[in-house]
Design an enzyme around this catalytic site. Structure first.
Site, mmCIF file in Angstrom:
data_model
loop_
_atom_site.group_PDB
_atom_site.id
_atom_site.type_symbol
_atom_site.label_atom_id
_atom_site.label_comp_id
_atom_site.label_asym_id
_atom_site.label_seq_id
_atom_site.Cartn_x
_atom_site.Cartn_y
_atom_site.Cartn_z
ATOM 1 N N GLU A 238 12.915 1.518 28.584
ATOM 2 C CA GLU A 238 11.754 2.237 28.080
ATOM 3 C C GLU A 238 12.091 3.075 26.853
ATOM 4 O O GLU A 238 11.333 3.110 25.876
ATOM 5 C CB GLU A 238 11.180 3.122 29.190
ATOM 6 C CG GLU A 238 9.793 3.661 28.887
ATOM 7 C CD GLU A 238 9.119 4.239 30.120
ATOM 8 O OE1 GLU A 238 8.772 3.458 31.024
ATOM 9 O OE2 GLU A 238 8.958 5.463 30.189
ATOM 10 N N ARG A 264 -6.880 7.887 -3.950
ATOM 11 C CA ARG A 264 -7.518 9.204 -3.905
ATOM 12 C C ARG A 264 -7.160 9.995 -5.154
ATOM 13 O O ARG A 264 -5.985 10.152 -5.503
ATOM 14 C CB ARG A 264 -7.039 9.945 -2.657
ATOM 15 C CG ARG A 264 -7.454 11.399 -2.556
ATOM 16 C CD ARG A 264 -8.916 11.566 -2.305
ATOM 17 N NE ARG A 264 -9.231 12.945 -1.967
ATOM 18 C CZ ARG A 264 -10.439 13.478 -2.110
ATOM 19 N NH1 ARG A 264 -11.435 12.741 -2.579
ATOM 20 N NH2 ARG A 264 -10.653 14.737 -1.768
ATOM 21 N N GLN A 275 4.014 15.782 -6.942
ATOM 22 C CA GLN A 275 5.321 15.750 -6.309
ATOM 23 C C GLN A 275 5.242 16.083 -4.819
ATOM 24 O O GLN A 275 5.955 15.481 -3.994
ATOM 25 C CB GLN A 275 6.274 16.720 -7.013
ATOM 26 C CG GLN A 275 7.717 16.620 -6.546
ATOM 27 C CD GLN A 275 8.627 17.591 -7.268
ATOM 28 O OE1 GLN A 275 8.553 18.795 -7.029
ATOM 29 N NE2 GLN A 275 9.459 17.079 -8.162
#
Length: 374
Positions: A238, A264, A275
């Protein structure tokens, strides 16, 4: 050591991504039986189960690459988690430690999706400490009778069968814990409705009560007293292969953030030219690739002497990277991440509990420290 994928692994990854991308997430509170049967049809429920019992017989690396495809391609981490918990915490203990009778009876149904399995280990006073189980299994002439209460059983409310951990000899501590396969329709089994939760919400979880529930001796996994070892074995599967799904999730988040940062615009330029945004995405990519290497190393060394350390390192790195990456994605998408059930919002709610289940980050650090000799 190379972790490069074979052509077969790459082809399987591409096929699973295509299959997952073709499916939309139903507008249901929890996953549906139809979704579950689809998971079985494409092989996700039996990836690491031997072919002789209905699985694909993949090793840990092959299994992880397939789970990564599922996490990358499907838009609901709740189903990804549910399928992985079913496979690694239930099917694999049965495949590795079950009697021939139990393997033949249960595994084909688990692999093809006819049955859903729930791991019944956690109790109100026993999560990471398996030696504190209040659930008892008392020997009878032909088997055992189990009584106790389990909490946070993932898949529990809809499960057809459970892997139940119970104390068979309280005086022996972790050597007094045993594991059993218990079908839902056994006398004394009470399955409770799903609890309300906001994370991994499409994977139902609930309580399980057992009241003097009879099970045959053939339903025990391994020898009496091997329950803790069986549980740890399932956790190695798991903590590596399940969390490959989160590598896929992070890959998709990075891709979406790069595309969004290009499109955007603010102050007349794409936000990717800032940056602060560029470096955040660079850190996301750095984080996922580092986590990926730890996870695939853990898969490749699953049978090595330091397998426990490798799994703990991988689980901690991947889960914490998933939470951080999902948070970064919501920051880049801004308010849009929290409107209309966006992918970023679902990803965050899918990632948040990853530092808790399969052993908390705190417990993983304890394992790491102990394995280092501290």
């Amino acid at each position: 050591m190379s972790y490069d994928w074979t052509p077969e692994m790459r082809d399987r990854y591409d096929e699973l991504v295509r299959a997952a991308r073709e499916r939309s997430v139903p507008a249901t509170t929890h996953y549906t039986r139809e979704e579950w049967r689809w998971c079985g049809d494409v092989g996700l429920l039996g990836l690491s189960v031997p072919e002789s019992h209905g699985g694909s017989g993949l090793d840990a690396l092959g299994t992880a690459s397939a789970m990564e495809a599922f996490g990358y391609g499907y838009a609901d981490m709740g189903l990804v988690f549910a399928a992985a918990a079913h496979l690694f915490a239930c099917a694999m203990p049965i495949a590795e430690h079950g009697t021939a009778e139990i393997r033949q009876q249960v595994l084909p149904r688990l692999c093809d999706g006819r049955w859903i399995a729930g791991n019944a280990a956690t109790e109100d006073e026993a999560g990471s400490d398996l030696t504190s189980l209040a659930t008892k299994a008392v020997r009878t002439a032909d088997g055992y009778r189990i009584s106790g209460e389990k909490s946070f059983v993932s898949n529990g409310p809809v499960a057809d069968v459970f892997v139940v951990y119970a104390t068979t000899d309280p005086a022996l501590g972790f050597l007094g814990v045993s594991a059993f396969v218990v079908e839902r329709d056994r006398p004394g089994v009470t399955v409770c409705p799903p609890m309300a939760k906001t994370v991994l919400s499409r994977c139902p979880a609930g309580r399980l009560y057992l009241s003097d529930t009879p099970v045959p001796a053939s339903a025990r996994l391994g020898a009496e007293g091997q329950g803790a070892a069986i549980f740890q074995s399932s956790m190695r599967w798991e903590r590596s292969c399940l969390f490959a799904g989160y590598i896929g999730l992070m890959d998709r988040l990075v891709e979406r953030c790069v595309a969004h940062a290009r499109e955007r615009r603010q102050f007349g330029v794409p936000i990717g030219s800032f940056q602060a945004v560029r470096h955040r995405i660079a850190d996301m990519k750095l984080r996922v690739e580092a986590a990926r290497l730890l996870l695939y190393r853990a898969c490749a060394r699953q049978d090595a002497p330091d397998a426990l350390l490798g799994a703990a390192l991988a689980k901690t790195a991947v889960s914490e990277a998933a939470v951080r990456t999902a948070l970064d994605a919501t920051q880049i998408f801004g308010a849009a991440a929290f409107t209309g059930g966006s992918y970023e919002e679902r990803a965050l709610l899918g990632a948040l509990p990853s530092t808790i289940f399969s052993g908390t980050s705190e417990m993983q650090r304890e394992i790491i420290a102990k394995e280092l000799g501290l």
